[in-house]
Design a protein around this motif. Structure first.
Motif, PDB file in Angstrom:
ATOM      1  N   UNK A  99       0.838  -1.213   0.000  1.00  0.00           N
ATOM      2  CA  UNK A  99       0.000   0.000   0.000  1.00  0.00           C
ATOM      3  C   UNK A  99       0.873   1.265   0.000  1.00  0.00           C
ATOM      4  N   UNK A 100       2.152   1.098  -0.212  1.00  0.00           N
ATOM      5  CA  UNK A 100       2.999   2.265  -0.423  1.00  0.00           C
ATOM      6  C   UNK A 100       3.845   2.700   0.760  1.00  0.00           C
ATOM      7  N   UNK A 101       3.953   1.859   1.794  1.00  0.00           N
ATOM      8  CA  UNK A 101       4.751   2.255   2.965  1.00  0.00           C
ATOM      9  C   UNK A 101       6.243   2.106   2.664  1.00  0.00           C
ATOM     10  N   UNK A 102       6.994   3.177   2.905  1.00  0.00           N
ATOM     11  CA  UNK A 102       8.444   3.151   2.699  1.00  0.00           C
ATOM     12  C   UNK A 102       9.200   3.490   3.977  1.00  0.00           C
ATOM     13  N   UNK A 103       8.465   3.630   5.073  1.00  0.00           N
ATOM     14  CA  UNK A 103       9.049   4.086   6.332  1.00  0.00           C
ATOM     15  C   UNK A 103       8.412   3.293   7.486  1.00  0.00           C
ATOM     16  N   UNK A 104       9.254   2.656   8.286  1.00  0.00           N
ATOM     17  CA  UNK A 104       8.760   1.915   9.451  1.00  0.00           C
ATOM     18  C   UNK A 104       9.330   2.512  10.731  1.00  0.00           C
ATOM     19  N   UNK A 105       8.521   2.487  11.799  1.00  0.00           N
ATOM     20  CA  UNK A 105       9.036   2.756  13.135  1.00  0.00           C
ATOM     21  C   UNK A 105       9.166   1.365  13.773  1.00  0.00           C
ATOM     22  N   UNK A 106      10.411   0.873  13.826  1.00  0.00           N
ATOM     23  CA  UNK A 106      10.662  -0.518  14.188  1.00  0.00           C
ATOM     24  C   UNK A 106      10.861  -0.668  15.691  1.00  0.00           C
ATOM     25  N   UNK A 107      10.006  -1.472  16.315  1.00  0.00           N
ATOM     26  CA  UNK A 107      10.006  -1.596  17.780  1.00  0.00           C
ATOM     27  C   UNK A 107       9.959  -3.045  18.221  1.00  0.00           C
ATOM     28  N   UNK A 108      10.455  -3.277  19.413  1.00  0.00           N
ATOM     29  CA  UNK A 108      10.314  -4.590  20.013  1.00  0.00           C
ATOM     30  C   UNK A 108       8.856  -4.819  20.419  1.00  0.00           C
ATOM     31  N   UNK A 109       8.256  -3.858  21.109  1.00  0.00           N
ATOM     32  CA  UNK A 109       6.895  -3.997  21.625  1.00  0.00           C
ATOM     33  C   UNK A 109       6.882  -4.645  22.998  1.00  0.00           C
ATOM     34  N   UNK A 110       5.698  -4.684  23.584  1.00  0.00           N
ATOM     35  CA  UNK A 110       5.520  -5.280  24.908  1.00  0.00           C
ATOM     36  C   UNK A 110       4.648  -6.524  24.805  1.00  0.00           C
ATOM     37  N   UNK A 111       4.903  -7.534  25.672  1.00  0.00           N
ATOM     38  CA  UNK A 111       4.069  -8.740  25.639  1.00  0.00           C
ATOM     39  C   UNK A 111       2.599  -8.392  25.873  1.00  0.00           C
ATOM     40  N   UNK A 112       1.698  -9.160  25.229  1.00  0.00           N
ATOM     41  CA  UNK A 112       0.257  -8.890  25.347  1.00  0.00           C
ATOM     42  C   UNK A 112      -0.213  -9.018  26.795  1.00  0.00           C
ATOM     43  N   UNK A 113       0.523  -9.798  27.595  1.00  0.00           N
ATOM     44  CA  UNK A 113       0.155  -9.971  28.997  1.00  0.00           C
ATOM     45  C   UNK A 113       0.359  -8.690  29.805  1.00  0.00           C
ATOM     46  N   UNK A 114       0.912  -7.667  29.162  1.00  0.00           N
ATOM     47  CA  UNK A 114       0.963  -6.359  29.813  1.00  0.00           C
ATOM     48  C   UNK A 114       2.346  -5.983  30.290  1.00  0.00           C
ATOM     49  N   UNK A 115       2.520  -4.670  30.569  1.00  0.00           N
ATOM     50  CA  UNK A 115       3.812  -4.202  31.046  1.00  0.00           C
ATOM     51  C   UNK A 115       4.149  -4.887  32.371  1.00  0.00           C
ATOM     52  N   UNK A 116       5.395  -5.109  32.599  1.00  0.00           N
ATOM     53  CA  UNK A 116       5.781  -5.786  33.833  1.00  0.00           C
ATOM     54  C   UNK A 116       6.061  -7.264  33.574  1.00  0.00           C
ATOM     55  N   UNK A 117       5.460  -7.808  32.496  1.00  0.00           N
ATOM     56  CA  UNK A 117       5.750  -9.194  32.139  1.00  0.00           C
ATOM     57  C   UNK A 117       7.071  -9.186  31.363  1.00  0.00           C
ATOM     58  N   UNK A 118       7.948 -10.108  31.713  1.00  0.00           N
ATOM     59  CA  UNK A 118       9.254 -10.113  31.048  1.00  0.00           C
ATOM     60  C   UNK A 118       9.092 -10.427  29.560  1.00  0.00           C
ATOM     61  N   UNK A 119       9.854  -9.729  28.743  1.00  0.00           N
ATOM     62  CA  UNK A 119       9.821  -9.959  27.294  1.00  0.00           C
ATOM     63  C   UNK A 119      10.538 -11.257  26.963  1.00  0.00           C
TER      64      UNK A 119
END
Ligand code: FAD
Length: 297
Positions: A99-119
């Motif tokens: 769809x034309x994306x040429x730029x990403x903001x690349x992140x690790x993210x957080x586990x769905x179980x929420x912040x505080x849960x170890x990645x």
């Protein structure tokens, strides 16, 4: 409508705006009104968050598609590698590229179980954001923005470890870092000294969060590792029941922060819009930028 390309918005300064995908019909209307209004500021790019707060990839794709094809804006899609195999990440990248994306903001993210849960990396996935950057770099010549944490990522043991991760992301092909929001410019200056010393040369773009509501922000800031300086309590004191005055103070505070950073040589700013235009407009007007005029075609 058409825009007059000769009227510049922010001189030599570059702006980007961050949005999140809407969660219901009302939020959808609000987002597109906001995007239309903020487009007047001629942003260098806009970005749409991904997967945060329990959302899936679909709303991000829909919003990114519309930003590009309808609003005509240069658009970065955020992308996380948490809980996903490399193949799953690549499938999303291909869809976005389509769809034309040429730029990403690349992140690790957080586990769905929420912040505080170890990645924990997915067994077939990218182990961290630096690995994701390398994976993206192998696919195409994308612009790749990454995160930076002037006050340290909450899980990180030290700022040195954080800066080391930033260096790995830059070495793997990141082209820019966008910071977590912060309010203490002195602390940012100190962080920048350490970043420079580490040999990191990509632009570090301050993330500016105009304060819609200080009480709510405090809760959120705690989870992000952002400190709230005492001067903010003083500026907002007694304004809990005075939304008009509160908005004025909020616009002043963010504009003062941007102007001070400009005096220290910063020329790019990433604004967390929270999908609302009025406060962002007020901040940029206070800074002295001028929106592009819209004239009837
Ligand atoms: P990294 O850059 O990989 O790590 C950040 C720091 O955390 C590292 O320097 C390291 O010191 C430390 N660290 C990382 N992993 C560990 C570990 N296992 N143990 C100890 N320390 C560790 N989230 C979303 O879900 N969607 C989004 O769209 C989104 N957009 C964002 C945009 C910006 C500009 C920023 C600043 C953050 C965004 N986030 C988003 C939040 C981000 O996903 C979380 O902060 C996440 O916890 C870290 O991801 P990262 O890519 O910043 O991590």
């Amino acid at each position: 409508t058409k825009t007059d390309p000769d009227r510049h918005t922010s001189g030599n300064f570059k702006l980007s705006f961050e949005f999140f995908p809407p969660k219901n019909a009302d939020m959808d209307v609000q987002l597109w009104e906001t995007v239309e209004e903020l487009a007047r500021w001629n942003p260098d790019f806009v970005s749409v968050t991904y997967g945060a707060g329990g959302t899936t990839k679909a709303p991000t794709l829909v919003a990114v598609d519309r930003m590009i094809s309808v609003a005509g804006l240069s658009t970065a899609s955020h992308l996380t590698c948490v809980d996903a195999s490399k193949q799953e990440v690549h499938d999303v990248v291909e869809e976005l590229r389509g769809i034309g994306v040429k730029h990403f903001v690349a992140l690790r993210g957080d586990p769905a179980t929420g912040p505080g849960t170890a990645y924990k990396p997915h067994p077939d996935g990218y182990e961290n954001a630096a690995a994701l950057v390398r994976g993206l770099r192998e696919i195409d010549d994308f612009q790749i923005s990454v995160s930076a944490y002037p006050e340290k990522h909450p899980e990180s043991e030290s700022t040195d470890v954080d800066i080391d991760m930033l260096k790995r992301k830059a070495d793997n092909g990141a082209t820019r870092a966008l910071t977590q929001f912060f309010f203490d410019n002195t602390m940012f200056e100190r962080y920048m000294e350490r970043v420079t010393k580490a040999g990191i040369t990509i632009p570090i773009v301050p993330g500016i969060m105009p304060i819609q509501n200080l009480t709510q922000l405090k809760r959120f800031a705690g989870r992000c590792g952002t400190s709230i300086p005492a001067f903010l309590d003083e500026r907002f004191a007694g304004l809990d029941d005075n939304p008009v005055e509160r908005a004025k103070v909020a616009a002043d505070v963010a504009a003062e922060q941007i102007l001070d950073l400009q005096r220290h040589g910063i020329s790019e700013f990433h604004l967390y819009t929270m999908n609302r235009a009025p406060l962002v407009n007020a901040v940029l007007e206070n800074v002295g930028y001028r929106p592009l005029r819209q004239s009837a075609a």
